[in-house]
Design a protein around this motif. Structure first.
Motif, PDB file in Angstrom:
ATOM      1  N   VAL A 116       0.838  -1.202   0.000  1.00  0.00           N
ATOM      2  CA  VAL A 116       0.000   0.000   0.000  1.00  0.00           C
ATOM      3  C   VAL A 116       0.874   1.254   0.000  1.00  0.00           C
ATOM      4  O   VAL A 116       0.594   2.219  -0.736  1.00  0.00           O
ATOM      5  N   ALA A 128      -3.985   0.900   5.922  1.00  0.00           N
ATOM      6  CA  ALA A 128      -3.647  -0.524   5.958  1.00  0.00           C
ATOM      7  C   ALA A 128      -3.294  -0.956   7.377  1.00  0.00           C
ATOM      8  O   ALA A 128      -3.542  -2.097   7.767  1.00  0.00           O
ATOM      9  N   ALA A 262      -4.901  -5.261   0.869  1.00  0.00           N
ATOM     10  CA  ALA A 262      -4.591  -5.812   2.187  1.00  0.00           C
ATOM     11  C   ALA A 262      -5.246  -7.175   2.375  1.00  0.00           C
ATOM     12  O   ALA A 262      -4.656  -8.094   2.952  1.00  0.00           O
TER      13      ALA A 262
END
Length: 312
Positions: A116, A128, A262
């Motif tokens: 991310v 995240a 994620a």
């Protein structure tokens, strides 16, 4: 999106490769790898949350944080339920429990946050990190119940008194009241948080080097890997699209993509550590973690590309 994610995944692969070569060359033992894992979990990840919330307070960020926290909770529960119904009783009961845990919980801390950060920038890392907080809560409650075969073994104390949750209890009030860490402490926290990506990738390389790859042919390994890397991310993506979650907040598309990346992470390294802790086959769990970690190098860019096609 595919090109951006693939480039970031390639960088992470090269870092993992360095860790792999080092571990093979030095004969690194699993105990040494676990110590470095603990440094990441106990020190670096909490500092990452603290560092990312050292920003001016505004209601837009609060709304995005709450939205991301809700997405993380929803995604975690959905993964647990999906894994439960995909892994019906079959084969060795102990291996089934390991497969369910590995399919339910992703390696967001070591893989998701670096991805991310590399794709969307450091300002999105905090969205995240909230996923990591949810991971700690669910892995020490539902996750323990899965591995023990009884939800009476769930530990709310360990779920709430862990570095991920405790760091949130410190970072959130500092953010709400616009309190900045003093210069020496803030600098130390910043330096430690910057270790997350390189150190996490090296640890993944160390971990993969110590796995018995002969066991990857076992049927449950492939099934658990496909569930974690393909089935659950695709089902989650379709569900988000059907609900229209990307329209709920102003920056909804990016936040949904962050959540999907994620959620598409390989099985958490904790799968091996927790399996061994509760008397299960830790080596079998390690193979699932290793196979999904290598496999995510191909699946995550594809999931990201599909997400962009659907939501943008």
């Amino acid at each position: 999106m595919f090109a951006i994610v693939f480039q970031q995944v390639l960088i992470m692969f090269l870092l993992m490769l360095i860790g792999f070569i080092y571990a093979k060359a030095t004969g690194m033992r699993k105990e040494e790898c676990n110590r470095i894992c603990n440094i990441l979990l106990m020190i670096v990840t909490p500092c990452l949350l603290l560092s990312n919330l050292q920003r001016p307070f505004n209601m837009e960020i609060v709304e995005e944080l709450l939205f991301s926290l809700g997405l993380a909770a929803f995604s975690s529960i959905f993964s647990i339920l999906a894994a439960r119904f995909l892994f019906l009783p079959r084969g060795q009961e102990e291996n089934k429990r390991i497969e369910r845990y590995g399919a339910s919980f992703g390696n967001v801390g070591f893989i998701g946050i670096p991805l991310v950060t590399g794709i969307f920038g450091e300002e999105y890392a905090v969205f995240a990190v909230v996923f990591v907080v949810m991971f700690h809560v669910f892995s020490w409650t539902v996750g323990v119940g899965i591995l023990k075969g009884s939800f009476r073994e769930m530990s709310w104390k360990e779920a709430l008194l862990n570095p991920g949750v405790l760091s949130a209890l410190v970072a959130v009030p500092l953010f709400i009241f616009n309190l900045t860490l003093p210069s020496p402490i803030g600098s130390v926290v910043g330096y430690l948080s910057s270790l997350n990506t390189p150190l996490a990738m090296l640890v993944c390389g160390f971990f993969i080097a110590g796995v018995d790859w002969k066991r990857f042919r076992e049927k449950g390994v492939l099934y658990a890997s496909l569930t974690r890397l393909v089935f659950i991310p695709l089902l989650t993506m379709l569900l988000y699209w059907a609900i229209g979650l990307h329209r709920w907040v102003e920056d909804g598309v990016t936040l949904v993509l962050v959540n999907l990346i994620a959620g598409a992470c390989p099985s958490a390294i904790a799968t091996s550590m927790m399996a061994a802790r509760y008397g299960l086959d830790g080596e079998y769990a390690s193979v699932i973690v290793a196979v999904t970690t290598v496999g995510c190098l191909a699946t995550v860019p594809l999931i990201a590309m599909l997400g962009q096609m659907i939501f943008v």
